[in-house]
Motif scaffolding. Structure first.
Motif, mmCIF file in Angstrom:
data_model
loop_
_atom_site.group_PDB
_atom_site.id
_atom_site.type_symbol
_atom_site.label_atom_id
_atom_site.label_comp_id
_atom_site.label_asym_id
_atom_site.label_seq_id
_atom_site.Cartn_x
_atom_site.Cartn_y
_atom_site.Cartn_z
ATOM 1 N N ASP A 212 -22.525 6.946 -17.995
ATOM 2 C CA ASP A 212 -23.723 7.743 -17.696
ATOM 3 C C ASP A 212 -24.525 7.093 -16.577
ATOM 4 N N SER A 213 -24.963 5.857 -16.795
ATOM 5 C CA SER A 213 -25.715 5.148 -15.755
ATOM 6 C C SER A 213 -25.856 3.680 -16.142
ATOM 7 N N PHE A 214 -26.230 2.877 -15.155
ATOM 8 C CA PHE A 214 -26.473 1.456 -15.412
ATOM 9 C C PHE A 214 -27.697 1.286 -16.307
ATOM 10 N N ALA A 215 -28.709 2.141 -16.099
ATOM 11 C CA ALA A 215 -29.917 2.059 -16.932
ATOM 12 C C ALA A 215 -29.580 2.397 -18.384
ATOM 13 N N ALA A 216 -28.702 3.376 -18.587
ATOM 14 C CA ALA A 216 -28.298 3.755 -19.948
ATOM 15 C C ALA A 216 -27.539 2.610 -20.613
ATOM 16 N N ALA A 217 -26.733 1.915 -19.830
ATOM 17 C CA ALA A 217 -25.983 0.769 -20.374
ATOM 18 C C ALA A 217 -26.948 -0.312 -20.841
ATOM 19 N N ARG A 218 -27.987 -0.532 -20.059
ATOM 20 C CA ARG A 218 -28.984 -1.542 -20.410
ATOM 21 C C ARG A 218 -29.667 -1.194 -21.739
ATOM 22 N N THR A 219 -30.117 0.053 -21.856
ATOM 23 C CA THR A 219 -30.775 0.490 -23.092
ATOM 24 C C THR A 219 -29.820 0.381 -24.276
ATOM 25 N N ALA A 220 -28.587 0.795 -24.079
ATOM 26 C CA ALA A 220 -27.602 0.759 -25.174
ATOM 27 C C ALA A 220 -27.351 -0.677 -25.625
ATOM 28 N N ALA A 221 -27.275 -1.606 -24.675
ATOM 29 C CA ALA A 221 -27.036 -3.013 -25.031
ATOM 30 C C ALA A 221 -28.225 -3.580 -25.804
ATOM 31 N N GLU A 222 -29.437 -3.236 -25.362
ATOM 32 C CA GLU A 222 -30.629 -3.750 -26.049
ATOM 33 C C GLU A 222 -30.711 -3.185 -27.466
ATOM 34 N N ARG A 223 -30.426 -1.884 -27.614
ATOM 35 C CA ARG A 223 -30.430 -1.283 -28.962
ATOM 36 C C ARG A 223 -29.346 -1.912 -29.822
ATOM 37 N N LEU B 11 -27.326 -9.986 -20.051
ATOM 38 C CA LEU B 11 -26.301 -9.865 -18.997
ATOM 39 C C LEU B 11 -26.218 -8.424 -18.480
ATOM 40 N N ILE B 12 -26.302 -7.476 -19.390
ATOM 41 C CA ILE B 12 -26.229 -6.061 -19.001
ATOM 42 C C ILE B 12 -27.539 -5.625 -18.333
ATOM 43 N N ALA B 13 -28.669 -6.176 -18.779
ATOM 44 C CA ALA B 13 -29.953 -5.870 -18.123
ATOM 45 C C ALA B 13 -29.922 -6.378 -16.680
ATOM 46 N N ALA B 14 -29.327 -7.549 -16.467
ATOM 47 C CA ALA B 14 -29.225 -8.109 -15.114
ATOM 48 C C ALA B 14 -28.342 -7.218 -14.232
ATOM 49 N N LEU B 15 -27.342 -6.618 -14.839
ATOM 50 C CA LEU B 15 -26.468 -5.691 -14.115
ATOM 51 C C LEU B 15 -27.271 -4.485 -13.612
ATOM 52 N N ALA B 16 -28.107 -3.944 -14.500
ATOM 53 C CA ALA B 16 -28.933 -2.790 -14.125
ATOM 54 C C ALA B 16 -29.953 -3.184 -13.054
ATOM 55 N N GLU B 17 -30.484 -4.403 -13.187
ATOM 56 C CA GLU B 17 -31.448 -4.920 -12.188
ATOM 57 C C GLU B 17 -30.766 -5.038 -10.826
ATOM 58 N N ALA B 18 -29.587 -5.633 -10.801
ATOM 59 C CA ALA B 18 -28.860 -5.816 -9.525
ATOM 60 C C ALA B 18 -28.582 -4.463 -8.881
ATOM 61 N N HIS B 19 -28.346 -3.461 -9.722
ATOM 62 C CA HIS B 19 -28.046 -2.115 -9.238
ATOM 63 C C HIS B 19 -29.266 -1.464 -8.605
ATOM 64 N N ASP B 20 -30.460 -1.818 -9.097
ATOM 65 C CA ASP B 20 -31.709 -1.259 -8.566
ATOM 66 C C ASP B 20 -32.169 -1.944 -7.291
ATOM 67 N N GLU B 21 -31.676 -3.182 -7.061
ATOM 68 C CA GLU B 21 -32.188 -3.985 -5.934
ATOM 69 C C GLU B 21 -31.730 -3.421 -4.604
#
Ligand code: ADP
Ligand code: MG
Length: 199
Positions: free
Chosen positions: A142-153, A189-199
């Motif tokens: 779906d998206s990198f942001a969705a992956a971040r939320t899913a990992a945190e949950r 680690l997954i949050a950092a992935l989403a961050e790198a994607h936004d940079e």
């Protein structure tokens, strides 16, 4: 397309986040482990940052293989070989392409997560890093942001579980009621992935 620079940003963002959260990771590893997860991860990712500053591999796969080598050699404890395997198998799946698509990366990361499951024998629900990584790869389509939320949950959802793998499993029912440190670092680690994607 994702290039070597993106993967370097992912790893250095992850290193910064692990350094920031090291005390919290160690605190989580106190009641259900041996209070070393923050220092293990911090030592490993500091070495990843240093190695990437020294030599700059020019492919996504090269960046991940170099990072994996550092984690395997520098992190004592269960998490070193497991995270090392995650990045090594993901990197290998990316081959020596100079750029990869987001779809190719999502497929490669799934290969990496499956390799961690094979090595450690953990399945979803066993209260390990797998509980953050599997939802993350499922959502990455779906998206990198969705992956971040899913990992945190996924990491938060480890709290009521009883550990079935790793050191925490020795505690049996007493492992219930604590968030798993490795699932927490996997979410970083997954949050950092989403961050790198936004940079
Ligand atoms: P150690 O348990 O050797 O002290 P760490 O404290 O660095 O290593 O890492 C502990 C984390 O490793 C756990 O919170 C868990 O998420 C993860 N882990 C442990 N064993 C396994 C396994 N077999 N499969 C997947 N993850 C595991
Ligand atoms: Mg530990």
């Amino acid at each position: 397309m994702l290039d070597a620079d993106f993967f370097r940003r992912w790893m250095t963002d992850a290193a910064a986040s692990v350094a920031r959260e090291a005390d919290r990771l160690t605190a989580l590893d106190s009641p259900i482990g041996d209070a070393d997860h923050g220092s293990n991860m911090n030592r490993g990712f500091a070495a990843v940052s240093a190695a990437l500053a020294q030599e700059a591999p020019d492919t996504p796969g090269g960046v991940l293989l170099l990072a994996a080598k550092q984690l395997i050699s520098k992190v004592g404890g269960a998490s070193g070989p497991l995270y090392g395997t995650l990045l090594r198998r993901t990197g290998k799946a990316l081959g020596d392409a100079p750029e990869v698509s987001e779809e190719e990366f999502a497929g490669a990361l799934r290969t990496g997560v499956e390799a961690v499951m094979t090595l450690g024998g953990a399945a979803p629900g066993d209260k390990t890093m797998i509980d953050a990584l599997v939802p993350a790869v499922d959502a990455l389509g779906d998206s990198f942001a969705a992956a971040r939320t899913a990992a945190e949950r996924g990491a938060e959802a480890t709290t009521p579980l009883q550990a079935r793998k790793g050191r925490a499993s020795y505690l049996g029912e007493r492992s219930i009621g604590h968030q798993d440190p490795g699932a927490t670092s996997a979410a970083l680690l997954i949050a950092a992935l989403a961050e790198a994607h936004d940079e």
